[in-house]
Design a protein around this motif. Structure first.
Motif, PDB file in Angstrom:
ATOM      1  N   ALA A   1      20.897  29.660  -0.081  1.00  0.00           N
ATOM      2  CA  ALA A   1      20.833  28.372  -0.697  1.00  0.00           C
ATOM      3  C   ALA A   1      20.143  27.232  -0.004  1.00  0.00           C
ATOM      4  O   ALA A   1      20.120  27.557   1.305  1.00  0.00           O
ATOM      5  CB  ALA A   1      22.335  28.182  -0.823  1.00  0.00           C
ATOM      6  N   ALA A   2      19.633  26.345  -0.594  1.00  0.00           N
ATOM      7  CA  ALA A   2      19.082  25.373  -0.066  1.00  0.00           C
ATOM      8  C   ALA A   2      19.850  24.293   0.656  1.00  0.00           C
ATOM      9  O   ALA A   2      21.087  24.037  -0.046  1.00  0.00           O
ATOM     10  CB  ALA A   2      18.131  24.403  -0.887  1.00  0.00           C
ATOM     11  N   ALA A   3      19.863  23.644   1.794  1.00  0.00           N
ATOM     12  CA  ALA A   3      20.650  22.850   2.427  1.00  0.00           C
ATOM     13  C   ALA A   3      19.893  21.499   2.736  1.00  0.00           C
ATOM     14  O   ALA A   3      18.764  21.504   2.947  1.00  0.00           O
ATOM     15  CB  ALA A   3      21.275  23.519   3.831  1.00  0.00           C
ATOM     16  N   ALA A   4      20.452  20.321   2.676  1.00  0.00           N
ATOM     17  CA  ALA A   4      19.917  19.149   2.753  1.00  0.00           C
ATOM     18  C   ALA A   4      19.539  19.354   4.309  1.00  0.00           C
ATOM     19  O   ALA A   4      19.947  19.727   5.206  1.00  0.00           O
ATOM     20  CB  ALA A   4      20.937  17.998   2.699  1.00  0.00           C
ATOM     21  N   VAL A   5      18.423  18.424   4.591  1.00  0.00           N
ATOM     22  CA  VAL A   5      17.738  18.364   5.941  1.00  0.00           C
ATOM     23  C   VAL A   5      18.014  17.124   6.498  1.00  0.00           C
ATOM     24  O   VAL A   5      18.540  16.053   5.621  1.00  0.00           O
ATOM     25  CB  VAL A   5      16.069  18.574   5.871  1.00  0.00           C
ATOM     26  N   GLU A   6      17.831  16.623   7.775  1.00  0.00           N
ATOM     27  CA  GLU A   6      18.270  15.555   8.309  1.00  0.00           C
ATOM     28  C   GLU A   6      17.439  14.363   7.601  1.00  0.00           C
ATOM     29  O   GLU A   6      16.323  14.448   6.908  1.00  0.00           O
ATOM     30  CB  GLU A   6      17.861  15.522   9.683  1.00  0.00           C
ATOM     31  N   ALA A   7      18.146  13.201   7.533  1.00  0.00           N
ATOM     32  CA  ALA A   7      17.776  11.882   6.683  1.00  0.00           C
ATOM     33  C   ALA A   7      16.637  11.382   7.528  1.00  0.00           C
ATOM     34  O   ALA A   7      16.918  10.554   8.750  1.00  0.00           O
ATOM     35  CB  ALA A   7      18.629  11.022   6.504  1.00  0.00           C
ATOM     36  N   ILE A   8      15.188  11.496   7.290  1.00  0.00           N
ATOM     37  CA  ILE A   8      14.117  10.889   7.954  1.00  0.00           C
ATOM     38  C   ILE A   8      13.643  10.048   6.743  1.00  0.00           C
ATOM     39  O   ILE A   8      13.179  10.421   5.840  1.00  0.00           O
ATOM     40  CB  ILE A   8      13.121  11.935   8.453  1.00  0.00           C
ATOM     41  N   GLU A   9      13.273   8.686   7.312  1.00  0.00           N
ATOM     42  CA  GLU A   9      12.668   7.987   6.366  1.00  0.00           C
ATOM     43  C   GLU A   9      11.079   8.428   5.824  1.00  0.00           C
ATOM     44  O   GLU A   9      10.374   8.755   6.926  1.00  0.00           O
ATOM     45  CB  GLU A   9      12.490   6.481   7.028  1.00  0.00           C
ATOM     46  N   ARG A  10      11.018   8.816   4.661  1.00  0.00           N
ATOM     47  CA  ARG A  10       9.617   9.126   4.362  1.00  0.00           C
ATOM     48  C   ARG A  10       9.027   7.901   3.341  1.00  0.00           C
ATOM     49  O   ARG A  10       9.679   7.085   2.689  1.00  0.00           O
ATOM     50  CB  ARG A  10       9.850  10.334   3.367  1.00  0.00           C
ATOM     51  N   PHE A  11       7.649   7.859   3.108  1.00  0.00           N
ATOM     52  CA  PHE A  11       6.893   7.166   2.378  1.00  0.00           C
ATOM     53  C   PHE A  11       6.022   7.761   1.322  1.00  0.00           C
ATOM     54  O   PHE A  11       5.589   8.918   1.730  1.00  0.00           O
ATOM     55  CB  PHE A  11       6.264   6.190   3.436  1.00  0.00           C
ATOM     56  N   VAL A  12       5.628   6.843   0.561  1.00  0.00           N
ATOM     57  CA  VAL A  12       4.515   7.343  -0.375  1.00  0.00           C
ATOM     58  C   VAL A  12       3.433   6.005  -0.692  1.00  0.00           C
ATOM     59  O   VAL A  12       3.972   5.150  -0.635  1.00  0.00           O
ATOM     60  CB  VAL A  12       5.353   7.866  -1.585  1.00  0.00           C
ATOM     61  N   GLY A  13       2.391   6.645  -0.830  1.00  0.00           N
ATOM     62  CA  GLY A  13       1.259   5.639  -1.169  1.00  0.00           C
ATOM     63  C   GLY A  13       1.442   5.107  -2.505  1.00  0.00           C
ATOM     64  O   GLY A  13       1.835   5.788  -3.350  1.00  0.00           O
ATOM     65  N   THR A  14       1.213   3.788  -2.619  1.00  0.00           N
ATOM     66  CA  THR A  14       1.265   3.146  -4.086  1.00  0.00           C
ATOM     67  C   THR A  14       0.017   2.481  -4.573  1.00  0.00           C
ATOM     68  O   THR A  14      -0.464   1.695  -3.770  1.00  0.00           O
ATOM     69  CB  THR A  14       2.400   2.178  -4.015  1.00  0.00           C
ATOM     70  N   PRO A  15      -0.341   2.469  -5.731  1.00  0.00           N
ATOM     71  CA  PRO A  15       0.340   3.157  -6.731  1.00  0.00           C
ATOM     72  C   PRO A  15       0.456   4.657  -6.808  1.00  0.00           C
ATOM     73  O   PRO A  15       0.883   5.378  -7.503  1.00  0.00           O
ATOM     74  CB  PRO A  15      -0.244   2.685  -8.155  1.00  0.00           C
ATOM     75  N   ARG A  16      -0.633   5.264  -5.773  1.00  0.00           N
ATOM     76  CA  ARG A  16      -0.594   6.856  -5.667  1.00  0.00           C
ATOM     77  C   ARG A  16      -0.968   6.936  -4.233  1.00  0.00           C
ATOM     78  O   ARG A  16      -1.479   6.297  -3.458  1.00  0.00           O
ATOM     79  CB  ARG A  16      -1.589   7.115  -6.761  1.00  0.00           C
TER      80      ARG A  16
ATOM     81  N   VAL B   1       0.777  -1.142  -0.030  1.00  0.00           N
ATOM     82  CA  VAL B   1       0.058   0.092  -0.008  1.00  0.00           C
ATOM     83  C   VAL B   1       0.835   1.254  -0.004  1.00  0.00           C
ATOM     84  O   VAL B   1       0.364   2.491  -0.568  1.00  0.00           O
ATOM     85  CB  VAL B   1      -0.864   0.047   1.183  1.00  0.00           C
ATOM     86  N   CYS B   2       2.131   1.127   0.368  1.00  0.00           N
ATOM     87  CA  CYS B   2       3.036   2.188   0.597  1.00  0.00           C
ATOM     88  C   CYS B   2       4.321   1.851   0.163  1.00  0.00           C
ATOM     89  O   CYS B   2       4.916   0.426   0.197  1.00  0.00           O
ATOM     90  CB  CYS B   2       2.840   3.033   1.665  1.00  0.00           C
ATOM     91  N   ALA B   3       5.479   2.603  -0.177  1.00  0.00           N
ATOM     92  CA  ALA B   3       6.647   2.148  -0.271  1.00  0.00           C
ATOM     93  C   ALA B   3       7.677   3.437   0.059  1.00  0.00           C
ATOM     94  O   ALA B   3       7.189   4.574   0.523  1.00  0.00           O
ATOM     95  CB  ALA B   3       6.865   1.944  -1.971  1.00  0.00           C
ATOM     96  N   PRO B   4       8.974   2.993   0.586  1.00  0.00           N
ATOM     97  CA  PRO B   4       9.590   4.288   1.028  1.00  0.00           C
ATOM     98  C   PRO B   4      10.023   5.160  -0.212  1.00  0.00           C
ATOM     99  O   PRO B   4       9.999   4.662  -1.376  1.00  0.00           O
ATOM    100  CB  PRO B   4      11.075   3.325   1.134  1.00  0.00           C
ATOM    101  N   TRP B   5      10.128   6.291   0.009  1.00  0.00           N
ATOM    102  CA  TRP B   5      10.389   7.555  -0.912  1.00  0.00           C
ATOM    103  C   TRP B   5      11.760   7.704  -0.499  1.00  0.00           C
ATOM    104  O   TRP B   5      12.178   8.250   0.258  1.00  0.00           O
ATOM    105  CB  TRP B   5       9.440   8.523  -0.728  1.00  0.00           C
ATOM    106  N   GLN B   6      12.539   7.817  -1.575  1.00  0.00           N
ATOM    107  CA  GLN B   6      13.847   8.248  -1.652  1.00  0.00           C
ATOM    108  C   GLN B   6      14.037   9.805  -2.155  1.00  0.00           C
ATOM    109  O   GLN B   6      15.324  10.117  -2.746  1.00  0.00           O
ATOM    110  CB  GLN B   6      14.743   7.164  -2.505  1.00  0.00           C
TER     111      GLN B   6
END
Length: 175
Positions: free
Chosen positions: A37-52, A20-25
């Protein structure tokens, strides 16, 4: 979306197993909103619904008689039940803020319920809750919302400039 609470992390793991979801990279950055300038933010695991993204809502509604294209405009408590009235859009029509799809502006009765989840902006929630719970309506009206803008872009094979952007998402006004 993110998952930090251990109980929600457990649920997300179940959704991952169910597809139903997958990791978002995505590559995420933050800007102060003052032209820096834009600076990278801390690495937090994010997810996205699949297929939407709607896959999550559809999954959670499995077995429910869920309806789309309805707008609740009135809630009333009668004999311990919550009764909902509103408008229903014609097939393929989205109900905008000022559209009434019922004949002569009459509201359709959606039915009586033991409980109702109100998930609309706070000012709209306050108006809906007035007839059933003045304290909840006051709390909803006390919520201060900040602006949030989102933009989604899809790069095709020929969009080299878009594909060359260094970030997939940027928080602006957050350091």
């Amino acid at each position: 979306f993110t998952a930090r609470d251990p109980r929600f992390v457990q649920r997300v793991c179940e959704w991952l197993d169910e597809g139903v979801c997958a990791p978002w990279q995505g590559r995420i950055a933050a800007m102060d909103g003052r032209g820096g300038a834009a600076a990278a933010v801390e690495a937090i695991e994010r997810f996205v619904g699949t297929p939407r993204m709607t896959a999550l809502a559809r999954h959670l509604a499995t077995g429910l008689d869920a309806k789309a294209g309805h707008r609740v405009e009135r809630i009333a408590r009668v004999d311990g039940r919550l009764w909902l009235w509103g408008t229903v859009a014609a097939a393929g029509v989205s109900l905008g803020p000022a559209v009434t799809a019922t004949p002569a502006g009459e509201l359709a009765l959606f039915g009586g319920f033991d409980a109702v989840v109100v998930c609309v902006p706070a000012d709209q929630a306050g108006a809906l809750l007035d007839p059933v719970s003045a304290p909840l309506a006051r709390e909803a009206r006390a919520v201060k919302l900040g602006p949030c803008f989102a933009l989604g872009l899809v790069a095709g094979d020929e969009d080299a400039a878009l594909r060359a952007l260094p970030h997939d998402g940027v928080f602006i006004g957050r350091e």
